[in-house]
Design a protein around this motif. Structure first.
Motif, PDB file in Angstrom:
ATOM      1  N   HIS A 155       0.712  -1.222   0.030  1.00 44.15           N
ATOM      2  CA  HIS A 155      -0.083  -0.001  -0.128  1.00 44.15           C
ATOM      3  C   HIS A 155       0.995   1.235  -0.035  1.00 44.15           C
ATOM      4  O   HIS A 155       1.979   1.455   0.858  1.00 44.15           O
ATOM      5  N   SER A 156       0.456   2.261  -0.447  1.00 44.09           N
ATOM      6  CA  SER A 156       1.289   3.520  -0.945  1.00 44.09           C
ATOM      7  C   SER A 156       0.714   4.520   0.530  1.00 44.09           C
ATOM      8  O   SER A 156      -0.266   4.573   0.683  1.00 44.09           O
ATOM      9  N   LEU A 157       1.868   4.849   1.151  1.00 42.05           N
ATOM     10  CA  LEU A 157       1.877   5.916   2.086  1.00 42.05           C
ATOM     11  C   LEU A 157       1.318   7.233   1.726  1.00 42.05           C
ATOM     12  O   LEU A 157       0.403   7.812   2.339  1.00 42.05           O
ATOM     13  N   SER A 158       1.673   7.577   0.736  1.00 42.88           N
ATOM     14  CA  SER A 158       1.031   8.839   0.117  1.00 42.88           C
ATOM     15  C   SER A 158      -0.594   8.700  -0.275  1.00 42.88           C
ATOM     16  O   SER A 158      -1.397   9.623   0.117  1.00 42.88           O
ATOM     17  N   ALA A 159      -0.961   7.526  -0.481  1.00 41.83           N
ATOM     18  CA  ALA A 159      -2.404   7.465  -0.905  1.00 41.83           C
ATOM     19  C   ALA A 159      -3.339   7.412   0.624  1.00 41.83           C
ATOM     20  O   ALA A 159      -4.275   7.775   0.626  1.00 41.83           O
ATOM     21  N   LEU A 160      -2.474   6.725   1.787  1.00 42.23           N
ATOM     22  CA  LEU A 160      -2.985   6.729   3.048  1.00 42.23           C
ATOM     23  C   LEU A 160      -3.281   8.226   3.590  1.00 42.23           C
ATOM     24  O   LEU A 160      -4.312   8.370   4.312  1.00 42.23           O
TER      25      LEU A 160
END
Length: 542
Positions: A155-160
């Protein structure tokens, strides 16, 4: 919402000092309001992945604003941060993530300084039984994020971080917040588990001791967040609502420039690194803004280090702490017009307890009796900064605590008449020679007086004449070495029973990596020395 939690500590700073810089890097600043907002959004993103109360999340990252925000986000959802040193290799990462049962691992793909992906490629996924997902730190630079790592979805941290800010705070005084790993110099690392209360209260007390609430305070973070020094530095700065200068990875040249440019007032650093930084400067007093310096490392301090600090007109002190009771459990007092504190005293490990609710006592390691002032023995401590436990390790917990609830530190110390702690060494490092306890540092200092000897380490071995000292030395480039002459000179200054039976040259020290320092593995040195001695005796007999 609960108060006294780590997330509440950041929220308070963001509410009362929203525009004040929280983090300063080369080229950018993150305010307390921005750091808190990012942390709240990441918390919502983590919760959407099914992460929450009771979960453990391993953070294997350099120091970045996103790492800071992520740390507070994990605390906000009621989960526990597992700090993983960026210096660790595959087997160490595999062991920590596997044994802690971490449900998520966060790393930085494409980070130019460390090939995290190559290291992970050597990890055995089957040993990570609790790992459900991997999160890619892509906030800085936005590298390509792989679909899977270790057979788990990524999972992408920027998306979170695009989620709505979380309002709730699922932390609590007794909620597990942080796992530190012990250095593991003699065995597999133990996992030191702390709750919110110990970290929050300690941060407030240390910041007050260091007078950090003053408006011009700027703290320099030299340690990684995975260790007790770096983590406590983070919380101390937030408690005081002061700016913290950070680097993704510590670089002494850049650090020197940042100290000058940002007018850093508070610095915690290893004494050896600070000396190297001073040697590279042309000005006698290159860092005039520094008001407080804590330098930890060699104990007792080297005279050459003290001379360098005094030449730079830099008062430097030491402290005492460990993961189990947090960094800065004791701190040396600062000089005042009423009290002169000599550098030699200030730089010796130890000090006065930061919390009035903490206790220290010394126990004789042979009789089990408590020691009077001035008598050395094992330090036992209690108070509000103590860990909850060694996580998932009942055997270690049984050994760690006394029947009346004090923590056995494994450190050889004594208390002065005024209650000030004086740290001597780890008990396991002490040598018992001819029935006497001897500090290896005493013999090492004698060996290091020899021209050409850069560093010495002394351990004990079994010989046909009983337990004797054995020395290893690292030589300067091109230096000559005469073992017999060196031992003979030791006999002129030391009691005969303290003199090494052998002194050999070593090319590479066996090292163990801890979050704050690199330690020489004395157990491995002892094994090497015993093997060397036994082989030499066998050769002589033949």
């Amino acid at each position: 919402m609960p108060t006294g939690t780590l997330a509440a500590l950041l929220a308070d700073a963001a509410s009362t000092a929203p525009t004040r810089p929280a983090l300063i890097e080369a080229g950018r600043t993150t305010s307390y309001a921005k750091l808190n907002g990012l942390s709240r959004r990441i918390a919502t993103g983590l919760a959407a992945l099914g992460l929450g109360i009771g979960d453990r999340i391993a953070l294997w990252l350099p120091n970045t604003p996103a790492h800071y925000a992520l740390t507070f986000a994990v605390w906000r959802i009621g989960a526990t941060v597992v700090g993983v040193n960026t210096r660790f290799r595959a087997k160490e990462v595999e062991d920590i993530v596997g044994r802690t049962g971490a449900k998520a691992l966060v790393f930085w793909p494409g980070f130019k300084e460390i090939d995290f992906e190559a290291i992970l490629a050597e990890v055995d996924p089957a040993l990570l039984t609790g790992l459900a997902m991997v999160i890619a730190h892509d906030v800085d630079g936005r590298p390509d994020v792989p679909d899977t790592v270790l057979g788990r979805p990524v999972h992408s941290l920027s998306a979170l971080a695009e989620a709505k800010p979380m309002v709730e705070d699922h932390g609590g005084a007794d909620v597990p917040a942080q796992i530190f790993t012990t250095s593991g110099t003699t065995s597999a690392p133990k996992f030191v588990l702390h709750a919110h209360a110990s970290l929050v209260g300690h941060a407030q007390r240390v910041s007050a001791h260091w007078r950090m609430a003053e408006q011009n305070t700027v703290f320099f973070q030299t340690a990684p967040l995975c260790g007790t020094v770096g983590l406590v530095n983070l919380t101390v700065s937030v408690a005081a609502k002061t700016p913290q200068v950070i680097q993704a990875l510590f670089d002494p040249v850049e650090a020197s420039a940042l100290i000058k440019r940002e007018n850093v007032t508070h610095l915690v650093i290893t004494d050896e690194v600070l000396v190297r930084m001073l040697e590279a400067e042309e000005d006698q007093r290159p860092y005039p803004s520094l008001d407080m310096v804590v330098a930890f490392g060699i104990n007792p301090p080297l005279q050459s280090h003290m001379d360098a600090f005094e030449h730079a007109e830099m008062f430097t002190s030491s402290a005492y702490g460990m993961s189990e009771c947090l960094a800065y459990f004791t701190l040396r007092p600062r000089p005042t017009p009423e009290r002169n504190v000599p550098m030699a005293e200030a730089m010796f490990g130890g000090g006065d307890v930061v919390s009035a609710d903490s206790g220290m006592r010394i126990r004789n390691t042979e009789t089990g009796d408590l020691c009077a002032a001035g008598e050395s023995g094992e330090l036992e401590v209690n108070g509000p900064t103590l860990m909850l436990e060694y996580a998932d390790n009942p055997e270690a917990n049984a050994k760690a605590w006394t029947d009346d609830g004090w923590l056995r530190t494994g450190d050889l110390c004594y208390l002065r008449d005024d209650g000030c702690l004086v740290f001597l060494s780890r008990i396991n490092d002490m040598l018992r020679l001819s029935g006497f306890l001897v500090s290896p540092a005493e013999i090492e200092a004698e060996l290091e007086k020899e021209p050409g000897v850069e560093k010495a380490q002394v351990i004990s071995i079994n010989t046909d004449r009983g337990v004797r000292a054995f020395g290893f030395v690292e030589l300067a480039a091109g230096a000559a070495f005469d073992e017999a002459a060196l031992i003979a000179r030791c006999r002129q200054s030391l009691a005969n029973y303290k003199c090494p039976v052998r002194v050999v040259v070593i090319d590479e020290w066996p090292l163990a990596i801890s979050p704050n320092t690199i330690k020489i593995q004395r157990v491995k040195l002892r094994e090497m020395a015993q093997a060397f001695y036994d082989k030499s005796q066998q050769t002589t007999a033949e």
